[in-house]
Design a protein around this motif. Structure first.
Motif, mmCIF file in Angstrom:
data_model
loop_
_atom_site.group_PDB
_atom_site.id
_atom_site.type_symbol
_atom_site.label_atom_id
_atom_site.label_comp_id
_atom_site.label_asym_id
_atom_site.label_seq_id
_atom_site.Cartn_x
_atom_site.Cartn_y
_atom_site.Cartn_z
ATOM 1 N N ILE A 213 0.744 -1.327 0.056
ATOM 2 C CA ILE A 213 0.143 0.002 -0.139
ATOM 3 C C ILE A 213 0.740 1.197 0.030
ATOM 4 C CG2 ILE A 213 -1.515 1.254 1.489
ATOM 5 C CD1 ILE A 213 -2.744 -1.325 2.361
ATOM 6 N N VAL A 214 1.997 1.433 0.804
ATOM 7 C CA VAL A 214 2.974 2.289 0.868
ATOM 8 C C VAL A 214 3.471 2.604 -0.384
ATOM 9 C CG1 VAL A 214 4.752 3.287 2.145
ATOM 10 C CG2 VAL A 214 3.115 2.235 3.536
ATOM 11 N N ASP A 215 3.892 1.612 -0.869
ATOM 12 C CA ASP A 215 4.798 1.699 -2.069
ATOM 13 C C ASP A 215 3.723 2.148 -3.069
ATOM 14 O OD1 ASP A 215 7.065 0.713 -1.232
ATOM 15 O OD2 ASP A 215 6.874 -1.258 -1.920
ATOM 16 N N ASN A 216 2.676 1.500 -3.444
ATOM 17 C CA ASN A 216 1.580 2.367 -4.450
ATOM 18 C C ASN A 216 1.365 3.872 -4.035
ATOM 19 O OD1 ASN A 216 0.175 0.520 -6.305
ATOM 20 N ND2 ASN A 216 0.143 -0.821 -4.575
ATOM 21 N N LEU A 217 1.244 4.216 -3.000
ATOM 22 C CA LEU A 217 0.834 5.751 -2.738
ATOM 23 C C LEU A 217 1.932 6.590 -2.793
ATOM 24 C CD1 LEU A 217 -1.614 5.103 -0.098
ATOM 25 C CD2 LEU A 217 -2.112 5.753 -2.216
ATOM 26 N N THR A 218 3.189 6.205 -2.674
ATOM 27 C CA THR A 218 4.436 6.840 -2.569
ATOM 28 C C THR A 218 5.428 6.963 -4.010
ATOM 29 O OG1 THR A 218 5.564 5.221 -1.459
ATOM 30 C CG2 THR A 218 4.605 6.916 -0.131
ATOM 31 N N GLU A 219 5.330 5.574 -4.682
ATOM 32 C CA GLU A 219 6.301 5.386 -5.762
ATOM 33 C C GLU A 219 5.665 4.987 -7.110
ATOM 34 O OE1 GLU A 219 9.209 2.652 -4.429
ATOM 35 O OE2 GLU A 219 9.494 3.836 -2.680
ATOM 36 N N LYS A 220 4.504 4.488 -7.010
ATOM 37 C CA LYS A 220 3.961 3.624 -8.038
ATOM 38 C C LYS A 220 2.699 4.509 -8.892
ATOM 39 C CE LYS A 220 5.345 -0.882 -6.656
ATOM 40 N NZ LYS A 220 4.744 -2.156 -6.239
ATOM 41 N N LEU A 221 2.518 5.759 -8.560
ATOM 42 C CA LEU A 221 1.333 6.345 -9.415
ATOM 43 C C LEU A 221 1.830 7.408 -10.206
ATOM 44 C CD1 LEU A 221 -1.247 6.691 -6.166
ATOM 45 C CD2 LEU A 221 -1.168 5.253 -8.439
ATOM 46 N N TYR A 222 3.306 7.895 -9.936
ATOM 47 C CA TYR A 222 4.180 8.504 -10.777
ATOM 48 C C TYR A 222 3.735 10.037 -10.898
ATOM 49 C CZ TYR A 222 5.608 3.766 -11.910
ATOM 50 O OH TYR A 222 6.095 2.755 -12.201
ATOM 51 N N ALA A 223 2.414 10.356 -10.638
ATOM 52 C CA ALA A 223 2.150 11.985 -10.628
ATOM 53 C C ALA A 223 1.376 12.152 -9.498
ATOM 54 C CB ALA A 223 1.170 12.021 -11.832
ATOM 55 N N HIS A 224 1.636 13.391 -8.662
ATOM 56 C CA HIS A 224 1.304 13.683 -7.565
ATOM 57 C C HIS A 224 -0.150 14.265 -7.723
ATOM 58 C CE1 HIS A 224 1.260 14.941 -3.506
ATOM 59 N NE2 HIS A 224 0.901 16.062 -3.712
ATOM 60 N N ASN A 225 -0.642 14.580 -8.842
ATOM 61 C CA ASN A 225 -2.228 14.783 -9.192
ATOM 62 C C ASN A 225 -3.104 13.651 -9.663
ATOM 63 O OD1 ASN A 225 -0.938 14.905 -11.639
ATOM 64 N ND2 ASN A 225 -1.680 16.841 -12.384
ATOM 65 N N HIS A 226 -2.343 12.535 -9.563
ATOM 66 C CA HIS A 226 -3.117 11.212 -10.145
ATOM 67 C C HIS A 226 -4.460 10.969 -9.005
ATOM 68 C CE1 HIS A 226 -4.080 7.343 -11.582
ATOM 69 N NE2 HIS A 226 -4.474 7.019 -10.295
ATOM 70 N N MET A 227 -5.367 10.921 -9.571
ATOM 71 C CA MET A 227 -6.866 10.753 -8.929
ATOM 72 C C MET A 227 -7.250 9.335 -8.679
ATOM 73 S SD MET A 227 -8.766 13.927 -10.527
ATOM 74 C CE MET A 227 -8.246 13.654 -12.200
ATOM 75 N N ILE A 228 -7.223 9.042 -7.372
ATOM 76 C CA ILE A 228 -7.509 7.625 -7.162
ATOM 77 C C ILE A 228 -8.879 7.143 -6.774
ATOM 78 C CG2 ILE A 228 -6.678 5.569 -5.514
ATOM 79 C CD1 ILE A 228 -4.330 6.906 -4.965
ATOM 80 N N SER A 229 -9.506 6.633 -7.964
ATOM 81 C CA SER A 229 -10.972 6.384 -7.680
ATOM 82 C C SER A 229 -11.262 5.483 -6.549
ATOM 83 C CB SER A 229 -11.473 5.914 -9.200
ATOM 84 O OG SER A 229 -11.061 4.595 -9.416
ATOM 85 N N ARG A 230 -12.467 5.117 -6.339
ATOM 86 C CA ARG A 230 -12.807 4.055 -5.350
ATOM 87 C C ARG A 230 -12.433 2.627 -5.762
ATOM 88 N NH1 ARG A 230 -19.393 3.884 -4.663
ATOM 89 N NH2 ARG A 230 -19.917 3.030 -6.395
ATOM 90 N N ARG A 231 -12.634 2.335 -6.939
ATOM 91 C CA ARG A 231 -12.266 1.035 -7.498
ATOM 92 C C ARG A 231 -10.823 0.806 -7.459
ATOM 93 N NH1 ARG A 231 -15.280 -2.329 -10.346
ATOM 94 N NH2 ARG A 231 -16.749 -0.590 -10.626
ATOM 95 N N GLU A 232 -9.919 2.052 -7.931
ATOM 96 C CA GLU A 232 -8.578 1.554 -7.831
ATOM 97 C C GLU A 232 -8.227 1.474 -6.474
ATOM 98 O OE1 GLU A 232 -4.450 3.803 -9.459
ATOM 99 O OE2 GLU A 232 -6.284 4.865 -9.643
ATOM 100 N N ALA A 233 -8.553 2.310 -5.329
ATOM 101 C CA ALA A 233 -8.316 2.339 -3.837
ATOM 102 C C ALA A 233 -8.605 0.923 -3.436
ATOM 103 C CB ALA A 233 -9.050 3.460 -3.343
#
Length: 328
Positions: A213-233
């Motif tokens: 979870i931490v890796d996904n939220l800190t390193e694997k989304l690549y853009a700080h303005n990426h919007m995480i939908s409920r399905r992705e979350a």
């Protein structure tokens, strides 16, 4: 909608959820926005003290982010009053808002609910000067620094040590070494905070899942303005997301829409439009903490003046006071 009418929505959500609800809105209205900050801690404490200990407490949260240390304090404070803490996300809950969600037992997200990465940009006295404003400093993105070093490592081939040394020296020529040290410290801080918050859950995930979870939220989304939908979350990041039924989702969106309308979140604040004469005083609400027990607002107070000499028609705006105020 008046407070009495909005209370009917709050009560309906509480009845549906068998919980007590506290709403925390940091306004993102252009020119008068607010962020998650330590000064909200005593405001939230006031509402929790009035609510007393409860089996379940829900935090209705709308925010673009803010101070990354405040979520740890807020989540621990709320957990002093309940065994089951949930966050309701009607729309945006970015950055520090996502950190608050990590410390909850469940995240109730409607169709419009959005979380965001938790990789902040950092600013201190050693950051590069802003070329357009020598008094300001350019924020340094944590992930930009680590991505640059990862790129150098990827392209190094058989000359790993030599190229990495050159890459770091080149980086240190552009960004002060103490600024780079601050970047690394904040990188470690964010990972540590996220890990500790996840372990506060009633059913904490395994260590491997926490790391993922931490890796996904800190390193694997690549853009700080990426919007995480409920399905992705839910499906990809594997956070404890709950989908509300149509009735609850309708209540959640109506409550958000009422806050948005009252705070004029979709309308830029332009004080010049208020002028009918040479001078006018104004107050504008840019943050709210509200529950069935009370209402607190973050209020900007100021003065707008039209200058006739020497610059005829120029408008000056002066904020004379800002801070939290109890309204109910």
């Amino acid at each position: 909608m008046s407070r009495s009418e909005r209370l009917s929505l709050i009560n309906a959500i509480e009845n549906k959820r068998c919980s007590k609800l506290i709403c925390y809105i940091t306004g993102d209205r252009e020119n008068v926005n607010t962020r998650i900050a330590p000064d909200v801690t005593t405001i939230l404490y006031r509402h929790l003290e009035m609510l007393k200990n409860q089996p379940k407490i829900d935090l209705f949260l709308y925010t673009r982010g803010g101070d990354v240390l405040t979520p740890w304090r807020l989540v621990n404070l709320i957990r002093e009053y309940t065994e089951h803490f949930s966050v309701i996300v009607p729309f945006r809950s970015y950055s520090a808002g996502t950190l608050i969600c990590l410390g909850s037992d469940e995240i109730i997200m409607g169709k419009m609910g959005e979380l965001g990465p938790i990789d902040p940009s950092v600013v201190n006295a050693f950051n590069p000067q802003d070329p357009n404003n020598p008094q300001a400093r350019v924020p340094v993105s944590i992930e930009d620094v680590y991505s640059y070093l990862a790129l150098a490592r990827e392209k190094s081939g058989s000359h790993l040590d030599e190229l990495m040394d050159k890459s770091f020296l080149l980086l240190a020529e552009k960004i002060h070494p103490l600024a780079l040290g601050n970047v690394h410290r904040n990188y470690m801080l964010i990972r540590s905070l996220a890990t500790k918050l996840l372990r506060l859950q009633m059913n904490p995930p395994s260590d491997d899942k926490i790391i993922s979870i931490v890796d996904n939220l800190t390193e694997k989304l690549y853009a700080h303005n990426h919007m995480i939908s409920r399905r992705e979350a839910d499906k990809e990041i594997q956070l404890p997301v709950l989908y509300p039924d149509p009735y609850l989702e309708d209540l959640i969106w109506k409550l958000y829409a009422d806050f948005a309308q009252e705070m004029a979140l979709n309308e830029p604040f332009n004080p010049a439009d208020m002028l009918n004469g040479p001078r006018i005083e104004f107050e504008v609400v840019s943050g709210l903490v509200e529950s069935s027990m009370g209402q607190d607002a973050f209020v900007f107070s100021g003065v707008v003046e039209r200058k006739e000499f020497p610059d005829k028609g120029q408008v000056n705006v002066n904020i004379v006071k800002q801070g939290w105020r109890s309204l109910a």
